[in-house]
Write a protein that holds these residues in place. Structure first.
Motif, mmCIF file in Angstrom:
data_model
loop_
_atom_site.group_PDB
_atom_site.id
_atom_site.type_symbol
_atom_site.label_atom_id
_atom_site.label_comp_id
_atom_site.label_asym_id
_atom_site.label_seq_id
_atom_site.Cartn_x
_atom_site.Cartn_y
_atom_site.Cartn_z
ATOM 1 N N MET A 174 1.196 -1.294 -0.179
ATOM 2 C CA MET A 174 0.197 0.432 -0.223
ATOM 3 C C MET A 174 1.062 1.439 -0.674
ATOM 4 N N PRO A 175 0.171 2.757 -0.579
ATOM 5 C CA PRO A 175 1.634 3.536 -0.659
ATOM 6 C C PRO A 175 1.183 4.028 1.005
ATOM 7 N N ILE A 176 2.219 4.726 1.050
ATOM 8 C CA ILE A 176 1.818 5.609 2.346
ATOM 9 C C ILE A 176 1.923 6.883 1.850
ATOM 10 N N VAL A 177 0.703 7.205 2.685
ATOM 11 C CA VAL A 177 0.982 8.882 2.495
ATOM 12 C C VAL A 177 2.119 9.879 2.964
ATOM 13 N N MET B 279 4.863 -2.522 6.028
ATOM 14 C CA MET B 279 6.024 -1.850 6.571
ATOM 15 C C MET B 279 7.419 -2.390 6.495
ATOM 16 N N TYR B 280 7.158 -4.185 6.226
ATOM 17 C CA TYR B 280 8.430 -4.555 5.952
ATOM 18 C C TYR B 280 8.980 -3.285 4.197
ATOM 19 N N ALA B 281 8.106 -4.067 3.741
ATOM 20 C CA ALA B 281 9.122 -3.576 2.153
ATOM 21 C C ALA B 281 9.526 -2.031 2.382
ATOM 22 N N SER B 282 8.796 -1.258 3.383
ATOM 23 C CA SER B 282 9.261 0.066 3.499
ATOM 24 C C SER B 282 10.423 0.623 4.681
ATOM 25 N N ASP C 220 12.167 4.119 -1.297
ATOM 26 C CA ASP C 220 12.164 2.902 -1.673
ATOM 27 C C ASP C 220 10.931 2.105 -1.563
ATOM 28 N N TYR C 221 9.808 3.466 -1.393
ATOM 29 C CA TYR C 221 8.559 2.899 -1.405
ATOM 30 C C TYR C 221 7.634 4.199 -1.508
ATOM 31 N N ARG C 222 6.276 3.284 -2.373
ATOM 32 C CA ARG C 222 5.075 4.084 -2.932
ATOM 33 C C ARG C 222 4.720 5.124 -1.915
ATOM 34 N N MET C 223 4.785 6.651 -2.035
ATOM 35 C CA MET C 223 3.910 7.026 -1.426
ATOM 36 C C MET C 223 3.329 7.978 -2.517
ATOM 37 N N ILE C 224 2.435 8.300 -1.216
ATOM 38 C CA ILE C 224 0.954 9.990 -1.832
ATOM 39 C C ILE C 224 1.537 10.508 -0.694
ATOM 40 N N PHE C 225 2.512 11.631 -2.158
ATOM 41 C CA PHE C 225 2.112 13.306 -1.624
ATOM 42 C C PHE C 225 1.142 14.134 -1.673
ATOM 43 N N PRO C 226 0.859 14.913 -1.027
ATOM 44 C CA PRO C 226 -0.462 16.001 -1.108
ATOM 45 C C PRO C 226 -0.162 16.789 -1.967
ATOM 46 N N LEU C 227 0.749 17.286 -2.367
ATOM 47 C CA LEU C 227 0.679 18.953 -3.119
ATOM 48 C C LEU C 227 2.172 18.167 -3.950
#
Length: 186
Positions: free
Chosen positions: A1-4, A36-39, A175-182
């Motif tokens: 899952m992407p992390i915010v 959590m482990y992937a990040s 190294d992990y997927r993220m959601i960036f608000p701006l």
């Protein structure tokens, strides 16, 4: 899952309780551990994956070597409530998957009295100390809409303002997927 990322509104909301019939709960918990482990994290709270519910997972096993005697380091916490924090405050260098590339010393109490449910909805009422309590306090803060940078020296936080703004815009490498608000759409 992407992390915010820092700046996302879900990170500032107070999370809500769930019950044992929460849809897809066991799969969500498994996905939380996998994320959590992937990040390379030791804890992950549901608000960090854009769900404002009172649930976090931890696996503090990477600290086992530095803190001998610590046991039961992999756990699930549902609807946790901190009853009391006590003991001497101690400083520890913390980071957060939602705030990449920033680590700061944070003061927290050494002992924690917490009530919570595990992944099987068994009730627990425990007093925990040491590094496990530290990780739990950090993740618990996420459920309250608090981030570790809120707990550092105000002058230091001002000095980090530019880095924090860059994180909200996605101007950071992970190294992990993220959601960036701006983040600017490409």
């Amino acid at each position: 899952m992407p992390i915010v990322a820092y700046g996302h509104p879900t990170l500032r909301k107070k999370a809500v309780d769930i019950d044992k019939d929460y849809p897809g709960l066991q799969q969500f918990i498994a996905d939380m551990f996998e994320t959590m482990y992937a990040s390379n994290g030791v804890g992950l709270a549901a608000p960090q994956v854009n769900r404002s519910i009172r649930l976090f997972v931890i696996d503090a096993t990477p600290y086992a070597e530095d803190f001998p005697g610590e046991t039961n380091l992999k756990r699930v916490f549902i609807n946790p409530r901190i009853i009391e924090e006590k003991g001497e405050e101690w400083s520890f260098n913390e980071g957060c998957l939602s705030i990449p590339e920033i680590r700061e010393d944070v003061l927290r109490k050494t002992e924690l009295h917490m009530q919570y449910y595990d992944e099987h909805f068994n009730y627990h009422d425990e007093v925990i100390s040491g590094v496990l309590a530290r990780v739990m306090q950090h993740e618990y803060d996420h459920l309250e809409g608090i981030l570790f940078v809120d707990r550092i020296n105000p002058l230091r936080r001002i000095m980090l303002k530019r880095k924090l703004t860059d994180i909200t815009k996605g101007l950071v490498k992970t190294d992990y997927r993220m959601i960036f608000p701006l983040a600017k759409k490409k």
